[in-house]
Design a protein around this motif. Structure first.
Motif, PDB file in Angstrom:
ATOM      1  N   LEU A  76      27.160  14.542 -87.117  1.00  0.00           N
ATOM      2  CA  LEU A  76      28.502  14.131 -86.690  1.00  0.00           C
ATOM      3  C   LEU A  76      29.435  15.337 -86.567  1.00  0.00           C
ATOM      4  O   LEU A  76      30.456  15.268 -85.891  1.00  0.00           O
ATOM      5  CB  LEU A  76      29.081  13.109 -87.681  1.00  0.00           C
ATOM      6  CG  LEU A  76      28.340  11.763 -87.700  1.00  0.00           C
ATOM      7  CD1 LEU A  76      28.857  10.887 -88.846  1.00  0.00           C
ATOM      8  CD2 LEU A  76      28.480  11.033 -86.368  1.00  0.00           C
ATOM      9  N   GLY A  77      29.066  16.407 -87.228  1.00  0.00           N
ATOM     10  CA  GLY A  77      29.858  17.634 -87.112  1.00  0.00           C
ATOM     11  C   GLY A  77      29.692  18.287 -85.750  1.00  0.00           C
ATOM     12  O   GLY A  77      30.505  19.117 -85.340  1.00  0.00           O
ATOM     13  N   LYS A  78      28.639  17.893 -85.043  1.00  0.00           N
ATOM     14  CA  LYS A  78      28.350  18.552 -83.750  1.00  0.00           C
ATOM     15  C   LYS A  78      29.015  17.856 -82.575  1.00  0.00           C
ATOM     16  O   LYS A  78      28.946  18.342 -81.450  1.00  0.00           O
ATOM     17  CB  LYS A  78      26.830  18.574 -83.524  1.00  0.00           C
ATOM     18  CG  LYS A  78      26.083  19.426 -84.544  1.00  0.00           C
ATOM     19  CD  LYS A  78      24.571  19.362 -84.299  1.00  0.00           C
ATOM     20  CE  LYS A  78      23.804  20.041 -85.417  1.00  0.00           C
ATOM     21  NZ  LYS A  78      22.383  19.637 -85.441  1.00  0.00           N
ATOM     22  N   ILE A  79      29.585  16.676 -82.803  1.00  0.00           N
ATOM     23  CA  ILE A  79      30.189  15.962 -81.680  1.00  0.00           C
ATOM     24  C   ILE A  79      31.711  16.039 -81.758  1.00  0.00           C
ATOM     25  O   ILE A  79      32.277  16.460 -82.758  1.00  0.00           O
ATOM     26  CB  ILE A  79      29.718  14.487 -81.617  1.00  0.00           C
ATOM     27  CG1 ILE A  79      30.135  13.716 -82.890  1.00  0.00           C
ATOM     28  CG2 ILE A  79      28.209  14.419 -81.423  1.00  0.00           C
ATOM     29  CD1 ILE A  79      29.829  12.227 -82.838  1.00  0.00           C
ATOM     30  N   ASP A  80      32.351  15.607 -80.693  1.00  0.00           N
ATOM     31  CA  ASP A  80      33.821  15.679 -80.620  1.00  0.00           C
ATOM     32  C   ASP A  80      34.367  14.247 -80.617  1.00  0.00           C
ATOM     33  O   ASP A  80      34.705  13.710 -79.563  1.00  0.00           O
ATOM     34  CB  ASP A  80      34.225  16.433 -79.344  1.00  0.00           C
ATOM     35  CG  ASP A  80      35.742  16.514 -79.213  1.00  0.00           C
ATOM     36  OD1 ASP A  80      36.423  16.577 -80.253  1.00  0.00           O
ATOM     37  OD2 ASP A  80      36.230  16.493 -78.059  1.00  0.00           O
ATOM     38  N   LYS A  81      34.403  13.657 -81.764  1.00  0.00           N
ATOM     39  CA  LYS A  81      34.704  12.226 -81.866  1.00  0.00           C
ATOM     40  C   LYS A  81      35.325  11.976 -83.238  1.00  0.00           C
ATOM     41  O   LYS A  81      34.821  12.499 -84.240  1.00  0.00           O
ATOM     42  CB  LYS A  81      33.370  11.479 -81.750  1.00  0.00           C
ATOM     43  CG  LYS A  81      33.395  10.014 -81.892  1.00  0.00           C
ATOM     44  CD  LYS A  81      33.823   9.330 -80.628  1.00  0.00           C
ATOM     45  CE  LYS A  81      32.773   9.339 -79.530  1.00  0.00           C
ATOM     46  NZ  LYS A  81      33.312   8.817 -78.261  1.00  0.00           N
ATOM     47  N   ILE A 129      31.299  17.726 -92.169  1.00  0.00           N
ATOM     48  CA  ILE A 129      31.547  17.398 -90.766  1.00  0.00           C
ATOM     49  C   ILE A 129      32.362  18.506 -90.110  1.00  0.00           C
ATOM     50  O   ILE A 129      32.044  18.972 -89.013  1.00  0.00           O
ATOM     51  CB  ILE A 129      32.301  16.044 -90.662  1.00  0.00           C
ATOM     52  CG1 ILE A 129      31.454  14.920 -91.289  1.00  0.00           C
ATOM     53  CG2 ILE A 129      32.639  15.717 -89.205  1.00  0.00           C
ATOM     54  CD1 ILE A 129      32.184  13.599 -91.455  1.00  0.00           C
ATOM     55  N   MET A 130      33.383  18.955 -90.819  1.00  0.00           N
ATOM     56  CA  MET A 130      34.264  19.968 -90.254  1.00  0.00           C
ATOM     57  C   MET A 130      33.573  21.320 -90.113  1.00  0.00           C
ATOM     58  O   MET A 130      33.850  22.075 -89.177  1.00  0.00           O
ATOM     59  CB  MET A 130      35.517  20.091 -91.121  1.00  0.00           C
ATOM     60  CG  MET A 130      36.293  18.776 -91.180  1.00  0.00           C
ATOM     61  SD  MET A 130      37.651  18.809 -92.370  1.00  0.00           S
ATOM     62  CE  MET A 130      38.936  19.509 -91.322  1.00  0.00           C
ATOM     63  N   ASN A 179      33.609  19.680 -85.980  1.00  0.00           N
ATOM     64  CA  ASN A 179      34.384  18.475 -85.670  1.00  0.00           C
ATOM     65  C   ASN A 179      35.459  18.286 -86.736  1.00  0.00           C
ATOM     66  O   ASN A 179      35.164  17.898 -87.862  1.00  0.00           O
ATOM     67  CB  ASN A 179      33.446  17.257 -85.628  1.00  0.00           C
ATOM     68  CG  ASN A 179      34.180  15.972 -85.270  1.00  0.00           C
ATOM     69  OD1 ASN A 179      35.397  15.977 -85.062  1.00  0.00           O
ATOM     70  ND2 ASN A 179      33.438  14.886 -85.194  1.00  0.00           N
ATOM     71  N   ASP A 180      36.701  18.567 -86.366  1.00  0.00           N
ATOM     72  CA  ASP A 180      37.735  18.475 -87.399  1.00  0.00           C
ATOM     73  C   ASP A 180      38.552  17.181 -87.331  1.00  0.00           C
ATOM     74  O   ASP A 180      39.563  17.054 -88.006  1.00  0.00           O
ATOM     75  CB  ASP A 180      38.655  19.707 -87.370  1.00  0.00           C
ATOM     76  CG  ASP A 180      39.206  19.970 -85.986  1.00  0.00           C
ATOM     77  OD1 ASP A 180      39.045  19.104 -85.109  1.00  0.00           O
ATOM     78  OD2 ASP A 180      39.804  21.034 -85.786  1.00  0.00           O
ATOM     79  N   LYS A 181      38.066  16.220 -86.550  1.00  0.00           N
ATOM     80  CA  LYS A 181      38.782  14.937 -86.455  1.00  0.00           C
ATOM     81  C   LYS A 181      38.280  13.962 -87.509  1.00  0.00           C
ATOM     82  O   LYS A 181      37.615  12.961 -87.204  1.00  0.00           O
ATOM     83  CB  LYS A 181      38.599  14.349 -85.059  1.00  0.00           C
ATOM     84  CG  LYS A 181      39.225  15.194 -83.959  1.00  0.00           C
ATOM     85  CD  LYS A 181      39.014  14.552 -82.600  1.00  0.00           C
ATOM     86  CE  LYS A 181      39.603  15.409 -81.493  1.00  0.00           C
ATOM     87  NZ  LYS A 181      39.038  15.037 -80.177  1.00  0.00           N
TER      88      LYS A 181
END
Lengths: 338, 338, 338, 338
Positions: free
Chosen positions: C198-203, C225-226, C230-232
Motif C-alpha cells: 500500500l506504500g507503493k500506490i497513490d491512494k 506505508i509512508m 504514500n503519505d495519504k
C-alpha cells in the motif's frame, strides 16, 4: 438464571439438583432437554444465589445470569435518576454539570484557600483536596491528614464551596463527619469493610472505579454502600488499566452512557487521573461532557511543578479557567441539542 | 535517575532546576547536551525522590529510574534469601516446598478439623481457611468471622498445622494475634493503612498480588510492610486480570523467577484462584514448582458442591492427595536437576 | 537514545561497545558515570537503531529512546496537519468533520444504493461498505467480494459519495484501483506485507488501530506505508481490547488528542466497532467530536436485524439521521468555543 | 444456543422470530417463560449460526452459546490426540517432547549451519530460523527472504533437522513448498486470507497465538485452516499482551491444559518471545513441560549481542545445552509421575 448441565448428568442427579434449588432458594425451576445437554431455567429472585456455588456443582457445565446481581443500584428497579443535594447551590444528578476542582494534596492554608477562590471564580462549585493520600511508595508524602481536613474546612468557610476528600480507613469516619462528600479511592473500591461502614452513615459518597474493576463489580461496590442504607452514591470513572502505557490509565468513556443505562446513580469523570498529563485534561473533559457526565473532578494547583503529588496532571488556575469556560460552553450546547 | 528535558528549556531554567535538585535531595547532577534535548543524570540515593514530582516540572520531557524504588525488598541490597520460620517443622524460603491447603471458608468445626487432618495426611504443612471473606456481593456469605478464627485454632490443636487466614481491616489485628500467617488479599494489596499497621507487628504476612498490580507495585506494597519494621513478608502470585475470560484470572508464571531475581522474599503460588477451575489446579501447581515457587496455597473442600464459597475451584481431599503426590514428586526431580 | 549499562561492565567492554556504536551508526556517544552504573547518551539520528539489538548486549541493563522511532508520521518533523483531498467536496484533516456511513457488508444493489441515498441525505459525505469481510469464523458470511466492489461503485454513481472499503490481501490491490479510500482492518494493522504494497500506490489509506496495538505501534504501521512513498494515511481508532467485557472493545478516547500531538495525520473514530452496541454509538460519536476527531465511521443498515454481519451495532437510517444532526450540531458548537 | 428475549417482546414478535429461526437453520426451538423474560433454546447444529446476527434482533436481550463454535478443532468430536509426523525421527503430539531451536533470523550459511549442529547436539529435533521477518519498524532488518530459505535447507542437509520458518503472505506459499513446518506469526493469526490458503495445502502449520487473541479466537483460526482440508495444525502459545511491562508478553501457562481439554491439537510453547529475556527462558520452559506442552520453540544464537533481531531473548548454544538437559530431565520425571 440459566444453568447448562454436563452431557454426563444422569436423570437422578438432575432431579436431586433441581430439588435442592427449589428448597434452598425461593425459585421455580424449568427443565429443557437439548441434544447434547439439559438446561435449567430458574424463575424468581436470583440476586441472592451465589453463581460460583452453582458453578461448582459436579453436573454443571456453566451458568449465566439473566438478571443483574445488583438491585438497589439498578435502574430497572429505580427508573428515576438519583439526585443528590449537597447544599443550596449544588445538586448533582439533576441534569446540571458540576466541577469539583482543587489540588491533589492540601499543602497549606494559603495554598488551599487561594486555589479555592480561583476555582470558584472559574465556575467550580465544589472543592477537592487530599488530606490522606494513598501513595504507591511508603517513602512518598502521605498527606497532612487531620490538619489537611481542617484546612479544607477553612477554605470552605472562605469560599462557601462544599468539600470532597478521600477516606482511607473505616476508623476515620468520625473525623470526616464535617466533610460534604467522602471519596473512596480506586485502590479501596473493594475494601469491603470500609464500604460497609460507609453504608451506615448519611453522607454522599464518591466511589471511584477500581483500576481494573468491571462495570458490574463497580456497581456491586455501590450496592455494598446502599445495602447498608446509604443511597447517596456517585460513581467516578477515573480510567482503567490497560496495556497502553502512553497514558497513566485509559479513560473508559463508554462507562458514562453504560452506567446511565444500567443504574440511576450520577456519574462523575476524572480526566486528571485518567490521563496523568495536564494537556489531556481539556479534550477528555470535553468528551466526558459530550457523553453525558454529571460532573468532573479536576486537579488544579497554583504551582504544579512544586505540587507535593500529581503535579504532572495538574492544571494551573489559569489553565483551569480556560478548560472550565469551554466545558460549560459545551454543556450549554449539548443541552440545546437534546 | 535520568531526566530528559524539553528542547525548549532555557539555560537559565536548567540551572535553576539543577540547583533545586541538589538542594532538595542529597544527589549530584550530571548534565549532558544532546542534539534535540538536554539530559540530566542524578547520582546518589534517588529512592526517596517522587518521580511524578519531577515529571511535573515544566521543562521536563520525561524521567526514568535507573534504580528500583524499593530498598528493603530489593535483592541488590539483601543478596540472601529471606527464610521465614513458622514453627519447628515449617520454614519457608529455604529451598523446601510447602503446601498451604484448606477450604476457602471455614464453615464448621467438623469441616475444618476433618479437612485439616486430610490435607496433613497428604503432605500439607499449613492449614488455610477464610474466617473473614471479601465477597464481590454484599448478599454473599461473608465468613464466620471471629468464630471462624476459633475453629481454625481448634483444627491447629488437633493437627499441629500452623494456620493461614485473611485479614480485612487494621482494627482486627489484635484478633489475629494467635494466627501463624496473616494473609492480605488481592483487593487489599494497596490498602496502605492496613499495610502500615501490619508493618508494626512481628508476624509473617502473605501478601497476595493485586488483580492488576505490576510486579513493581507489588514489591512496593511489601516495602510498606517492611518499612514499618516487619520483614517477614511472603509474596503470593494468584493470577492477574487480562482480556482472557476462559480462566478467572491469568496465572503470571513469569512472576516467580522475576521476583526471585528482583527480591529476596519467598514466592507462594495460588493455582486455585488463578484459574477458578479445579481441573486446572494440578497443571498450574506443577508449572509453579518447575518454575521455582517456594510454596503453594490450594483450596480443598470435603464437599465442593456444598462449599459456601469458591466451590468451583476446590479440590476434594482425594483429588488433593493426588496433586500433592505429583507436586512433591516433581519437586524432588527438580532439585536433582539443579 | 540513553543506554544504562550494568554495574558489572568493565572499562574495556565499555570502550569496545562505544566504538561499535560510533562505527555502526552515525552518532556521537556521551559517557556519564553514576554511582551504581554508567550511562551512555547517543546523539544523532537514532531512528534506525534497533532498540532490541542494543538491549541484547551483555553489558546493557536497559535502553530508552529519547526520540520517537517514527519520522514521516511525526509532527516534530512535519508541524502542519496532513490534509487529504478525496474529491471536490470532501477534504479530510482541514478542520471539517466528515462522516463515513454505510453497512458493515454490502449485500445487494438495492440495499447499498438505498443506504447511500439515506446517509447522504443525513449529511454523510462518504459511503462505507464491506466487500471482503474478515470474520472470526470460517463458517460466517465472507462478503460479496468483487461483486460487492461493483455494487459500491454503482452506489457512488447514484449518489456521488466517494467509497471506503476494506482490503484483505496485497494481491487484491489492482481490484481496489477505483476505490476512493482503502481501509486496512484492525487484524491486518501489522500485516507488514500488505502495508508495504500500500506504500507503493497513490491512494488514501484508512489504517485501523490493531486490537491491542499501542499508539507507537500504530504510528509505526503508518510509517510503513509512508516509508514506501504514500503519505495519504488516516488513522482510525476503533476500540482496544481490555478486561472489560460489557462492550466489544474499549474506545480509547485519549488516542484522539494524543495522535494529534504526536502526528500530523487525520484521526477518524469508529464508535460502532468500539462499542458493538447501537445505543452506544451516539454518546461515543459525541465524545469523539468533542475530543477533536476529524471524522467518524458509522455502521448504518436499512434492516439491522437482517444484516449479514454486525447488525447489533448498526443504526437504522432514521437513527443515523438523529445522530448525524446532533454530531454536526456539536461540531459547530465546538468550533465556536475554540 | 440460548437466547434471552427482552421483557418488552410481544407474543407476536416471538412467534415470528421463532419461525425465522426454524426456517433459516436446521434447528428446533424450545420456549420457556420466565418472570421477567422469555428464553429460547435452540437444538441442533448451531455452529453455523452467526451469534452477532441473533444478538442484533430487536427483541433479543442477549445470546449464549452452549456448543463451541469450532468443530474440526474440537476434542468433543475428535477425542484422540492429533499426531503429526514430520519425518522418521520426529512425531509431534504423541506424548514425546520436541524442541525447535535456532536463531530468530537466518543471517548466513555459517551461522545457521553451526547453530543447527549445536542445537542438534543438545537434543533439539527441529531447526527454527526466520527468513521473512515481521518487524514493527520499516527501518529494521526484514530478513534474508528467499536466500534465508535456501540457507535453512542447507542446514537441514547438513544436520538432518527438519525446518520451521515463518510465512508472511499467501503468494509465498510456493516458495515454502520444501519447508517442513510453516509458521504463522502472532500478527497474522487473523490474516484470514493467509489461513484460507494454508488450508489448501498438505503441510504442518505452527499457528502462533495472536497478541491479544482469546483461546476461542485462536481455535477459530485453527478451524479456518482445517476447514480448508489441512488438519495438520499445531498451536503455539507465545505470551499475551497484558498491562505488565516487565516482560515483553505474559506467558499464559494455563493455555496448555486448556487447549489439551478443548482440542486434540498439539501445543508448543515459545518461552523466548513470551518473556523477551534470555534469563527467563529456562524457568518458563520448565513450567511449560510440567504443564504438559508437546514441544518448545527456543531462540538460540551463536552471538546474541550481534544477532540482527531478538538478541535480548536468545540463548547461546552453551546456555541452550543447559536448558535442554534440564528440560528433557524434567520431561522424564513428569512422565514417571503420570
Amino acid at each position: 438464571m440459566i444453568i447448562v448441565l454436563k452431557p454426563s448428568a444422569t436423570e437422578e442427579q438432575i432431579t436431586k439438583f433441581t430439588n435442592m434449588l427449589k428448597e434452598s432458594y425461593d425459585v421455580k425451576v424449568n427443565k429443557w432437554d437439548g441434544v447434547q445437554s439439559t438446561v435449567l431455567g430458574l424463575i424468581g429472585d436470583t440476586t441472592k444465589i451465589d453463581i460460583e456455588y452453582i458453578d461448582a456443582q459436579d453436573i454443571v457445565e456453566n451458568v449465566k445470569r439473566v438478571q443483574e446481581p445488583y438491585k438497589k443500584a439498578n435502574r430497572k428497579f429505580h427508573p428515576d435518576n438519583t439526585v443528590i443535594k449537597i447544599n443550596d447551590n449544588v445538586t448533582i444528578g439533576d441534569g446540571s454539570l458540576h466541577i469539583m476542582a482543587g489540588p491533589c494534596s492540601v499543602e497549606s492554608e494559603e495554598q488551599i484557600v487561594q486555589i479555592a477562590k480561583d476555582v470558584k471564580a472559574s465556575g467550580a462549585t465544589l472543592l477537592r483536596g487530599g488530606a490522606f493520600k494513598p501513595r504507591t511508595s511508603p517513602y512518598a508524602f502521605q498527606g497532612l491528614k487531620a490538619e489537611g481536613l481542617d484546612l479544607l474546612k477553612t477554605a470552605r468557610r472562605e469560599t462557601g464551596l462544599p468539600i470532597v476528600t478521600e477516606i482511607m480507613r473505616a476508623s476515620h469516619i468520625d473525623m470526616f463527619e464535617n466533610v460534604d462528600i467522602i471519596q473512596v479511592g480506586a485502590r479501596n473500591m473493594q475494601n469491603f469493610e470500609l464500604l460497609k461502614e460507609l453504608g451506615k452513615i448519611d453522607k454522599p459518597i464518591l466511589l471511584k472505579r477500581g483500576l481494573s474493576a468491571t462495570i458490574e463489580e463497580w456497581l456491586m461496590s455501590a450496592e455494598y454502600i446502599m445495602a447498608g442504607g446509604n443511597d447517596k452514591v456517585m460513581l467516578c470513572e477515573r480510567g482503567i488499566r490497560t496495556y497502553e502505557t502512553f497514558t497513566r490509565n485509559t479513560l473508559d468513556i463508554s462507562a458514562i452512557p453504560i452506567i446511565k443505562k444500567l443504574s440511576h446513580l450520577p456519574v462523575i469523570v476524572d480526566p486528571s487521573h485518567a490521563s496523568g498529563k495536564s494537556w489531556l485534561v481539556e479534550p477528555l473533559a470535553m468528551a466526558a461532557v459530550a457523553a453525558g457526565a454529571d460532573g468532573l473532578i479536576i486537579e488544579v494547583h497554583n504551582d504544579p511543578p512544586h505540587a507535593l503529588s500529581d503535579g504532572a496532571q495538574s492544571l494551573t488556575p489559569k489553565q483551569f479557567d480556560g478548560v472550565a469556560k469551554k466545558v460549560f460552553g459545551l454543556k450549554k450546547a449539548v443541552d440545546k441539542l437534546n
